[in-house]
Enzyme design. Structure first.
Site, short mmCIF file in Angstrom:
data_model
loop_
_atom_site.label_atom_id
_atom_site.label_comp_id
_atom_site.label_asym_id
_atom_site.label_seq_id
_atom_site.Cartn_x
_atom_site.Cartn_y
_atom_site.Cartn_z
N LEU A 161 47.78 41.24 46.09
CA LEU A 161 48.64 41.65 45.19
C LEU A 161 48.55 42.86 44.36
O LEU A 161 47.51 43.50 44.61
CB LEU A 161 48.83 40.51 44.05
CG LEU A 161 49.01 39.12 44.90
CD1 LEU A 161 48.82 37.92 43.78
CD2 LEU A 161 50.68 39.08 45.09
N THR A 194 42.89 44.74 45.09
CA THR A 194 42.00 45.63 44.52
C THR A 194 42.51 45.66 42.93
O THR A 194 43.72 46.19 42.45
CB THR A 194 41.95 47.01 44.88
OG1 THR A 194 41.84 47.00 46.24
CG2 THR A 194 41.21 48.02 43.87
N LYS A 235 34.42 48.07 45.37
CA LYS A 235 35.19 48.84 46.02
C LYS A 235 36.01 49.99 44.97
O LYS A 235 36.07 50.93 45.68
CB LYS A 235 36.49 47.86 45.76
CG LYS A 235 38.01 48.40 46.22
CD LYS A 235 38.22 49.08 47.56
CE LYS A 235 39.40 49.57 47.58
NZ LYS A 235 40.29 48.85 47.92
N LYS A 256 45.34 54.69 41.12
CA LYS A 256 45.32 53.39 40.73
C LYS A 256 43.76 53.04 40.44
O LYS A 256 43.31 52.75 39.78
CB LYS A 256 45.92 52.16 41.32
CG LYS A 256 45.67 50.85 40.97
CD LYS A 256 46.19 49.96 42.08
CE LYS A 256 45.78 48.38 41.88
NZ LYS A 256 45.85 47.57 43.23
#
Length: 292
Positions: A66, A95, A170, A245
């Site tokens: 998502l 993420t 990540k 982002k």
């Protein structure tokens, strides 16, 4: 007995991931708000579901892919927890921010479920090809159960530690990638202005101490090194908006633990400038246009 997996979120990454689960013998019950995404999943062998809760009901595991933490928390709180059967395993491959990842896993654990955060690295081509890298946070037992499912979608599945550490790995990785790409673009732009041929500079630096993945696997100039989005007018690959982002998540996380990340902050500011120019849909290596 075939393992049934509910897959929620069939975008550019999720669609390929769900298709690889089908290829590896899993029964996939798919849901996405996009009719086109659902149709593609169905064509790949997944079963269409009418909603997230419908997909989850009776499934052995739930995989989510998502856009952001708010979506993950809402889907699990409002759809998944109430519909999942006892013993179902949850794998969030989105993420998102570390705090939300930990909060959702804590909520799942309190309700008797096992859950991991398992963000990915590799991009759309790797998602389609089943060669993603998964960075996984969660308890040892949950990781052991999640690993076979993740292995059906990737080439590497690495246990990073407890809840939220997958997300931590990540965003640290992508902060490094963003900053390295900026430095690589700076170097190529400067080399040209100093009279160096781009291929010649590549030939030198790719076997010298300046070598990096951003240079040798993802060169930001067309016609240099292996084929990359630069050879397709910076279309495809990893979008500027997605890099931005991830950089925002990284700098927010850094602030929360008082970590000094001047290069990460600089990379975020530069990608914000590029996004402000309407380039959010282009590949992140297009940052070279801002620096040339």
């Amino acid at each position: 007995m075939t393992t049934t997996i509910a897959f929620i979120g069939l975008g550019n990454m999720g669609g390929g991931m769900a298709a690889n689960l089908v290829k590896n013998g899993y029964a996939v019950r798919a849901f996405d708000l996009s009719e086109d995404a659902l149709a593609k999943a169905e064509a790949a062998g997944a079963t269409r579901s009418t909603g997230a809760a419908d997909a989850v009901a009776g499934a052995d595991a739930v995989v989510t892919m998502l856009p952001a933490g708010k979506h993950v928390e809402a889907v699990y709180t409002n759809e998944v927890f109430g519909a999942a059967k006892p013993g179902a395993l949850f794998l969030d491959c989105s993420t998102i921010d570390v705090a939300t990842a930990r909060r959702v896993i804590e909520a799942a654990t309190a309700k008797g479920f096992e859950m991991v955060d398992a963000p990915v690295s590799g991009g759309i081509a790797a998602a389609n090809g089943g060669t993603l890298t998964f960075m996984v946070g969660g308890e040892d037992a949950a990781f052991a159960k999640a690993k076979p499912i993740l292995s059906a979608m990737g080439k590497a599945v690495i246990h990073a530690g407890g809840a939220g550490t997958g997300q931590g790995a990540k965003i640290c990785n992508n902060m490094l990638l963003g900053a390295t790409m900026v430095a690589t673009c700076e170097a190529f732009a400067m080399a040209q202005k100093l009279g160096l041929d781009p291929q010649t500079f590549y030939d030198i630096s790719s076997v010298s101490s300046g070598q990096s993945w951003s240079m040798t696997s993802y060169c930001p100039l067309p016609g240099v090194g292996p084929q990359t989005p630069a050879d397709n007018d910076y279309q495809g690959g990893f979008a500027v908006a997605l890099m931005l982002k991830d950089l925002k998540l990284a700098t927010e996380a850094a602030a929360s633990v008082n970590a000094s990340v001047p290069m990460g902050n600089a990379a975020e500011a530069l990608y914000q400038l590029l996004a402000n120019k309407g380039e959010g849909g282009r590949d992140f290596s297009s940052i070279i246009k801002l620096l040339s």
